[in-house]
Design an enzyme around this catalytic site. Sequence first.
Site, PDB file in Angstrom:
ATOM      1  CG  HIS A 290      -1.977   1.017   1.244  1.00 30.74           C
ATOM      2  ND1 HIS A 290      -1.715   2.367   1.255  1.00 30.74           N
ATOM      3  CD2 HIS A 290      -3.328   0.896   1.248  1.00 30.74           C
ATOM      4  CE1 HIS A 290      -2.864   3.036   1.265  1.00 30.74           C
ATOM      5  NE2 HIS A 290      -3.850   2.160   1.255  1.00 30.74           N
ATOM      6  CG  HIS A 333       0.499   5.670   9.668  1.00 25.60           C
ATOM      7  ND1 HIS A 333      -0.838   5.532   9.426  1.00 25.60           N
ATOM      8  CD2 HIS A 333       0.781   6.957   9.370  1.00 25.60           C
ATOM      9  CE1 HIS A 333      -1.357   6.665   8.997  1.00 25.60           C
ATOM     10  NE2 HIS A 333      -0.391   7.555   8.966  1.00 25.60           N
ATOM     11  CD  GLU A 339      -2.955  11.087   9.089  1.00 29.30           C
ATOM     12  OE1 GLU A 339      -3.926  10.336   9.328  1.00 29.30           O
ATOM     13  OE2 GLU A 339      -1.868  10.667   8.668  1.00 29.30           O
ATOM     14  CG  HIS A 363      -6.347   9.621  13.713  1.00 31.38           C
ATOM     15  ND1 HIS A 363      -7.018   9.355  12.545  1.00 31.38           N
ATOM     16  CD2 HIS A 363      -6.986   8.931  14.686  1.00 31.38           C
ATOM     17  CE1 HIS A 363      -8.023   8.518  12.796  1.00 31.38           C
ATOM     18  NE2 HIS A 363      -8.018   8.256  14.088  1.00 31.38           N
ATOM     19  CG  HIS A 369      -3.943   7.038  12.825  1.00 25.55           C
ATOM     20  ND1 HIS A 369      -2.836   7.748  13.216  1.00 25.55           N
ATOM     21  CD2 HIS A 369      -4.080   7.275  11.502  1.00 25.55           C
ATOM     22  CE1 HIS A 369      -2.332   8.401  12.184  1.00 25.55           C
ATOM     23  NE2 HIS A 369      -3.064   8.120  11.124  1.00 25.55           N
TER      24      HIS A 369
END
Length: 443
Positions: A290, A333, A339, A363, A369
């Site tokens: 990803h 991560h 964010e 976050h 998270h």
Amino acid sequence: MSLAYMPGFGNDFETESLPGALPQGQNSPQRCAYGLYAEQLSGSPFTAPRGTNERSWLYRIRPSVRHTTDFRVIDRPYWRSAPAQDSGILSLGQRRWDPTPYPDGDVHFLDSLHTITTAGDVVGQAGMATHIYALTADMEDDYFFNADGEMMIVPQEGALTVFTEMGIIEVAPLEIVVLPRGMMFKVMRGEGVERARGYVCENYGAKFTLPERGPIGANCLANPRDFKTPVAAYEDKETTCLVHIKWCGVFHVTAIGHSPLDVVAWHGNYAPYKYDLRTYSPVGAIGFDHPDPSIFTVLTAPSGEAGTANIDFVIFPPRWMVAEHSFRPPWYHRNIMSEFMGLIEGQYDAKEEGFVPGGMSLHNMMMPHGPDHDAFEKASTVDLKPVKLSDTMAFMFETRFPQMVTRYAAELETLQNGYVNCWEGIERKFDGTPEAGGWSGAK
């Protein structure tokens, strides 16, 4: 209402709503056509490099010195500016909210704005704030400009008509509109819309621009031609109007006897624009793993430090998931960036429950998270066929600064106090033996 737009990002435009209103060959003639006044609006210092120098020439019925009288300070307790760290409010931790309810009675855009987070320093022109709006009325004779920064409006429910000095913009869910610092405007509901709701990013720092594509090359992501700037339109009315101004975090109002949206013609590169998020051309993994979410950056506001944004505006649009032998949702991560996320429609693939359209999450920097328990279990065991993520659109306002939660946001009834429990079911799987069926590119 059918409106016209000019395509391109950062272009130098020219437009007039009356023939011959725009001077040719010079900016400030001795006498302008139609008895108009010439005025320059600068979005950068005069000596800024050509690539970042922004200014437009406006030809208006009255110069803007007539669009203010004596100011008086007014209180908007729910619109906060950084630094704004409320005593006793803990900004550390993971937060998530349900959608914002609509207010009772008639509330227009300006009065409906409520701040969720602030970051940086508004006077130092660094950082940002996130706001929500839920409106039920139009700004008929109320006008606003923000001297503190540019504003990105992200509708979630209900279309808006934004009448600016430079023209009229219609913006609906799955679109955004960006209003430059100092730009006069008013917000009305779109045709047939009774109420509207969405998000606002207030950018204190350098203006939003397109991110560098690097190895991606010249195409994909947000393409310049898909950004639309309005053609000139003006409002000529003689009635009592209120001009509201935000300046260094303080709100002021002044009463005048006419509309300030009186620009008949203009040219330049300092102007509002809209963008349809559905025209974003995503790139992603076509082999395995990803990639970082930065590949979904629509716009970025640079901080002066290379690769570290004051704000990144990132979206998670419909797309194909095809990565082989890979955990496809966003991985767990911790991030030096903070964010703020919102969901416009559909589901977000890392949070299939609890994060709903109109909701939001925060976050903060270095807060761990990632997928909740159910999303992890599903992604770890599902048959990895090509899957189309359809009818979804999430976004993120990401900043290098920690985002401070306002008292209003911390005390909202829509705050999900048990949000952190979504990771509670993630249990130890380690048993000291290699897992059968694993894959390693090193073998």
